[in-house]
Design a protein around this motif. Structure first.
Motif, PDB file in Angstrom:
ATOM      1  N   ASP A 156       0.827  -1.205   0.000  1.00 28.32           N
ATOM      2  CA  ASP A 156       0.000   0.000   0.000  1.00 28.32           C
ATOM      3  C   ASP A 156       0.864   1.259   0.000  1.00 28.32           C
ATOM      4  OD1 ASP A 156      -2.256  -1.535  -0.047  1.00 28.32           O
ATOM      5  OD2 ASP A 156      -2.807  -1.200   2.052  1.00 28.32           O
ATOM      6  N   GLN A 157       2.011   1.223   0.704  1.00 24.39           N
ATOM      7  CA  GLN A 157       2.926   2.368   0.703  1.00 24.39           C
ATOM      8  C   GLN A 157       3.442   2.641  -0.708  1.00 24.39           C
ATOM      9  OE1 GLN A 157       4.063   4.520   3.199  1.00 24.39           O
ATOM     10  NE2 GLN A 157       4.998   5.584   1.479  1.00 24.39           N
ATOM     11  N   MET A 158       3.819   1.604  -1.407  1.00 24.78           N
ATOM     12  CA  MET A 158       4.316   1.782  -2.776  1.00 24.78           C
ATOM     13  C   MET A 158       3.219   2.316  -3.690  1.00 24.78           C
ATOM     14  SD  MET A 158       6.988  -1.382  -3.334  1.00 24.78           S
ATOM     15  CE  MET A 158       5.726  -2.628  -3.387  1.00 24.78           C
ATOM     16  N   ARG A 159       2.008   1.799  -3.528  1.00 22.14           N
ATOM     17  CA  ARG A 159       0.894   2.275  -4.365  1.00 22.14           C
ATOM     18  C   ARG A 159       0.566   3.736  -4.060  1.00 22.14           C
ATOM     19  NH1 ARG A 159      -4.009  -1.712  -4.235  1.00 22.14           N
ATOM     20  NH2 ARG A 159      -4.716  -0.240  -5.823  1.00 22.14           N
ATOM     21  N   CYS A 160       0.648   4.134  -2.781  1.00 20.94           N
ATOM     22  CA  CYS A 160       0.401   5.534  -2.425  1.00 20.94           C
ATOM     23  C   CYS A 160       1.481   6.440  -3.004  1.00 20.94           C
ATOM     24  CB  CYS A 160       0.348   5.694  -0.903  1.00 20.94           C
ATOM     25  SG  CYS A 160      -1.188   5.132  -0.159  1.00 20.94           S
ATOM     26  N   THR A 161       2.718   5.982  -2.986  1.00 21.97           N
ATOM     27  CA  THR A 161       3.813   6.764  -3.556  1.00 21.97           C
ATOM     28  C   THR A 161       3.601   6.977  -5.052  1.00 21.97           C
ATOM     29  OG1 THR A 161       5.333   5.906  -1.896  1.00 21.97           O
ATOM     30  CG2 THR A 161       6.316   6.861  -3.874  1.00 21.97           C
ATOM     31  N   ASP A 162       3.238   5.922  -5.751  1.00 15.21           N
ATOM     32  CA  ASP A 162       2.967   6.040  -7.187  1.00 15.21           C
ATOM     33  C   ASP A 162       1.785   6.974  -7.453  1.00 15.21           C
ATOM     34  OD1 ASP A 162       5.036   4.334  -7.801  1.00 15.21           O
ATOM     35  OD2 ASP A 162       3.752   2.567  -8.047  1.00 15.21           O
ATOM     36  N   ALA A 163       0.731   6.842  -6.659  1.00 23.63           N
ATOM     37  CA  ALA A 163      -0.456   7.673  -6.864  1.00 23.63           C
ATOM     38  C   ALA A 163      -0.147   9.145  -6.591  1.00 23.63           C
ATOM     39  CB  ALA A 163      -1.589   7.197  -5.955  1.00 23.63           C
ATOM     40  N   ALA A 164       0.613   9.428  -5.534  1.00 20.70           N
ATOM     41  CA  ALA A 164       0.969  10.814  -5.232  1.00 20.70           C
ATOM     42  C   ALA A 164       1.830  11.409  -6.344  1.00 20.70           C
ATOM     43  CB  ALA A 164       1.702  10.884  -3.893  1.00 20.70           C
ATOM     44  N   THR A 165       2.762  10.625  -6.856  1.00 20.92           N
ATOM     45  CA  THR A 165       3.622  11.096  -7.946  1.00 20.92           C
ATOM     46  C   THR A 165       2.805  11.400  -9.194  1.00 20.92           C
ATOM     47  OG1 THR A 165       5.456   9.794  -7.080  1.00 20.92           O
ATOM     48  CG2 THR A 165       5.614  10.514  -9.364  1.00 20.92           C
ATOM     49  N   GLN A 166       1.907  10.502  -9.554  1.00 19.41           N
ATOM     50  CA  GLN A 166       1.079  10.710 -10.746  1.00 19.41           C
ATOM     51  C   GLN A 166       0.150  11.906 -10.572  1.00 19.41           C
ATOM     52  OE1 GLN A 166      -0.907   7.026 -11.570  1.00 19.41           O
ATOM     53  NE2 GLN A 166       0.999   5.917 -11.911  1.00 19.41           N
ATOM     54  N   ALA A 167      -0.417  12.069  -9.377  1.00 20.46           N
ATOM     55  CA  ALA A 167      -1.314  13.199  -9.127  1.00 20.46           C
ATOM     56  C   ALA A 167      -0.546  14.516  -9.190  1.00 20.46           C
ATOM     57  CB  ALA A 167      -1.990  13.042  -7.773  1.00 20.46           C
ATOM     58  N   ALA A 168       0.640  14.563  -8.602  1.00 20.23           N
ATOM     59  CA  ALA A 168       1.441  15.792  -8.640  1.00 20.23           C
ATOM     60  C   ALA A 168       1.833  16.142 -10.078  1.00 20.23           C
ATOM     61  CB  ALA A 168       2.682  15.629  -7.769  1.00 20.23           C
ATOM     62  N   ARG A 169       2.200  15.145 -10.864  1.00 24.38           N
ATOM     63  CA  ARG A 169       2.546  15.402 -12.269  1.00 24.38           C
ATOM     64  C   ARG A 169       1.346  15.940 -13.043  1.00 24.38           C
ATOM     65  NH1 ARG A 169       6.042  10.026 -13.751  1.00 24.38           N
ATOM     66  NH2 ARG A 169       7.927  10.623 -12.626  1.00 24.38           N
ATOM     67  N   ALA A 170       0.183  15.326 -12.820  1.00 27.24           N
ATOM     68  CA  ALA A 170      -1.022  15.789 -13.523  1.00 27.24           C
ATOM     69  C   ALA A 170      -1.352  17.229 -13.139  1.00 27.24           C
ATOM     70  CB  ALA A 170      -2.198  14.867 -13.199  1.00 27.24           C
ATOM     71  N   LEU A 171      -1.252  17.544 -11.862  1.00 26.96           N
ATOM     72  CA  LEU A 171      -1.540  18.907 -11.419  1.00 26.96           C
ATOM     73  C   LEU A 171      -0.514  19.900 -11.962  1.00 26.96           C
ATOM     74  CD1 LEU A 171      -2.551  18.104  -7.760  1.00 26.96           C
ATOM     75  CD2 LEU A 171      -4.046  19.108  -9.505  1.00 26.96           C
ATOM     76  N   SER A 172       0.737  19.483 -12.031  1.00 24.38           N
ATOM     77  CA  SER A 172       1.769  20.399 -12.528  1.00 24.38           C
ATOM     78  C   SER A 172       1.600  20.699 -14.013  1.00 24.38           C
ATOM     79  CB  SER A 172       3.162  19.815 -12.276  1.00 24.38           C
ATOM     80  OG  SER A 172       3.419  18.739 -13.149  1.00 24.38           O
TER      81      SER A 172
END
Length: 133
Positions: free
Chosen positions: A44-60
């Motif tokens: 779950d930690q790895m999945r959260c890290t991936d999700a946060a990275t993808q969300a930050a990229r999309a927002l940027s």
């Protein structure tokens, strides 16, 4: 017809061995369950890290918060929450969830990712993301 000497003692010991074996099996099941819950927390930690990275990229890149939430819903564990804030010329996405369906009390998995805003995106994201411009 007559019992051998010490027969009662051996019968009593057999019962004790049965109880000890039952306790050992229960202990092994509990330990195995905790190991599985720990492995689930790491996943779950790895999945959260991936999700946060993808969300930050999309927002940027100028995608809105609803798009980032969709990204998190698709890639993070079930029940994950997204928090977005602005940090100067960057956007920070934080994803958190209780791992293993809440089997580990008091444990919350969190991941945070930061991405610099693309040129020209500053005005679009400013109205949607919390924090100073």
């Amino acid at each position: 017809m007559f019992d051998e000497p010490g027969t009662d003692e051996r019968n009593a010991e057999r019962g004790a061995v049965t109880v000890e074996a039952a306790i050992a099996v229960c202990s092994l099941v509990v330990v195995f369950g905790l190991v599985l819950a720990g492995v689930a927390a790491v996943v779950d930690q790895m999945r959260c890290t991936d999700a946060a990275t993808q969300a930050a990229r999309a927002l940027s890149r100028g995608a809105g918060v609803p798009t980032a939430e969709d990204v998190v819903e698709a890639s993070a564990p079930a029940g994950a929450t997204l928090t977005v804030r602005r940090d100067g010329d960057a956007v920070v996405a934080r994803v958190s969830v209780r791992p293993a369906g809440g089997l580990l009390p008091g444990v919350v998995v969190r991941a945070e990712a930061r991405a610099e805003l693309e040129p020209g995106v500053d005005e679009e994201v400013a109205g949607e993301v919390d924090g100073p411009p």
